[in-house]
Design an enzyme around this catalytic site. Structure first.
Site, PDB file in Angstrom:
ATOM      1  CB  CYS A  39      -1.036   0.059   1.111  1.00  0.00           C
ATOM      2  SG  CYS A  39      -0.297   0.067   2.739  1.00  0.00           S
ATOM      3  CG  HIS A  89      -4.533  -0.174   3.520  1.00  0.00           C
ATOM      4  ND1 HIS A  89      -3.495  -1.045   3.163  1.00  0.00           N
ATOM      5  CD2 HIS A  89      -5.429   0.391   2.632  1.00  0.00           C
ATOM      6  CE1 HIS A  89      -4.101  -1.217   1.876  1.00  0.00           C
ATOM      7  NE2 HIS A  89      -5.260  -0.336   1.800  1.00  0.00           N
ATOM      8  CG  HIS A  99      -6.491   0.606  -1.855  1.00  0.00           C
ATOM      9  ND1 HIS A  99      -6.801  -0.207  -0.771  1.00  0.00           N
ATOM     10  CD2 HIS A  99      -7.753   0.457  -2.348  1.00  0.00           C
ATOM     11  CE1 HIS A  99      -7.703  -0.765  -0.637  1.00  0.00           C
ATOM     12  NE2 HIS A  99      -8.560  -0.508  -1.743  1.00  0.00           N
TER      13      HIS A  99
END
Length: 443
Positions: free
Chosen positions: A350, A400, A412
């Site tokens: 990520c 994240h 993402h």
């Protein structure tokens, strides 16, 4: 080279290999091995599916929550061909074991509300059911539940609501057969899972992944299951069983949480896979009956036109530079998720995707998601603009990150099973974990 889903599927297919009181047999390194379990144990040894720590186990004892995590993570790392590196190790107050942290980040297990994991506690059978469903999802296989498969079990109503779908999947796909008693077939959802049971059922799930990927690799996806007719060449006008297909070259986006991809232009077609909300579909034809012909894993397939709409580029409510970066990030949708990855040649995690996309345009960001919260300036949810970084986690810790693309969506590197994709901030999972946003390019 683009790390597309088809490549991941091929790698998975190549890595996976097919393969009264009971008497107890002797298998080197293990004790308590019942005759019925010996073939499965030997097969797991041949497939190298057993972690080193399992050597010397008494398989007639209950498996623990921690042991099950280690088995699942060991199998996934074997499938992927590399060792996973967790982003952090402090999720639980009572353990920082490497394999438990990995299992948690992969979505295979969760902890308790008090912040503990209790790795030494016995694993209940319904907890095992849920772990198996999560394991399949982490490996990019999303089996479908069916309530009818539980009807033969007398104690089906004892399964907790949170494990009900997982129980249906485990029975439907043959991972779990239940326990026979004088009262009839039992799921025994709250009973403990014996190690040999867990290992045998896990082996079935592992082998079913091989069958799934073998099918996807070799399926003739342009064949209509009912008539045997082919779908014609992609991008060209054709007629299939009196359904006209207008050839096009365009992109469309999935607008529902999950959409089945089928071998033909009706719900009678075989399900070849599932695409998620925001997925960018390469459309090769528009069917007169409302279905859409797409290119899926390199071959022709179909989805219902009711759940797709014209692909939308990111909006232009931010600076030109931020929009350019967001559009650049969108070009990596479909690439693989790889822990530690930060380039198209390896895949992305990520923060690696964010790091690479901003770095491509000359912006130097921190490498890890939590550290990237120190970059730029804070921005409120109501004032999000294209290019802003959106963060998710627990408390003030971010595990994240993604890049906002407008209209409540962000791009993402989601996880190993989904890769780089578009998601909505309104999805329950992300809405519950959203902790803030940062703007890197200020007007």
């Amino acid at each position: 080279m683009k790390f597309c889903k088809r490549l991941v599927t091929m790698l998975l297919a190549a890595a996976l290999l097919l393969g009264a009181i009971p008497a107890v047999s002797a298998v080197e390194g293990y004790t308590g091995v019942a005759d019925w379990f010996e073939p499965s144990l030997r097969e797991m040894q041949e497939l190298d599916l057993l972690p080193d720590s399992y050597y010397g186990m008494d398989v007639s004892e209950d498996i623990t929550r921690g042991e099950m995590c280690e088995l699942a993570v060991h199998a996934l790392e074997k499938i992927w061909g590399y060792s996973i590196e967790p982003e952090r190790t402090d999720y639980f107050s009572d353990t920082s074991a490497d394999y438990i942290v990995k299992a948690y980040e992969l979505g295979i297990v969760s902890g308790y509300p008090d912040g503990t994991f209790k790795p030494g506690d016995p694993l209940t059978r319904q907890e095992f059911f849920q772990i198996i469903e999560n394991f399949c999802n982490a490996a990019a296989f999303q089996p479908e539940a069916d309530e009818s498969y539980l009807t033969k079990f007398d104690d089906k109503t004892d399964v907790a609501n949170w494990a009900r779908e997982a129980a249906q999947i485990c029975v439907k796909y043959g991972y779990v057969n239940g326990r026979g008693t004088d009262q009839g077939a039992q799921l025994d959802p709250t009973g403990n899972t014996v190690r040999c049971e867990a290992m045998a059922m896990f082996l079935r799930a592992y082998k079913s992944l091989n069958e799934y990927y073998y099918y996807i690799k070799n399926a003739q996806v342009t064949v209509d299951d009912n008539t045997g007719s082919s779908g014609g060449l992609t991008g060209e006008d054709s007629v299939v069983d009196n359904v006209e297909i207008t050839g096009v070259d365009m992109h469309m986006m999935v607008n529902t949480d999950a959409l089945n991809v089928r071998s033909s232009w009706s719900t009678d077609g075989k399900i070849l896979g599932t695409v998620r909300y925001g997925a960018d579909l390469t459309v090769t034809g528009l069917c007169a009956n409302g279905w859409v012909q797409i290119l899926y894993k390199g071959q022709t397939a179909y989805v219902s036109g009711d759940y797709v709409n014209e692909y939308q580029e990111v909006d232009h409510s931010a600076s030109d530079g931020a929009v350019e970066i967001a559009n650049f990030a969108m070009t990596f949708v479909g690439y693989s998720y790889v822990y530690g990855g930060s380039s198209p040649s390896t895949g992305f995690d990520c923060s690696g995707l964010v790091y690479y996309c901003y770095g491509h345009f000359g912006y130097s960001l921190n490498r890890v998601a939590d550290d990237q919260m120190d970059n730029g300036t804070a921005v409120s949810y109501d004032n999000l603009q294209v290019g802003d970084l959106v963060f998710f986690g627990s408390g003030s810790y971010a595990n994240h990150v993604g890049i906002y693309i407008g209209n409540g969506n962000f791009v993402h590197a989601a996880n190993p099973s989904s890769g780089v994709r578009v998601s909505s901030l309104n999805e329950t999972y992300y809405a519950n974990r959203y902790i803030g946003a940062r703007r890197i390019i200020v007007n």
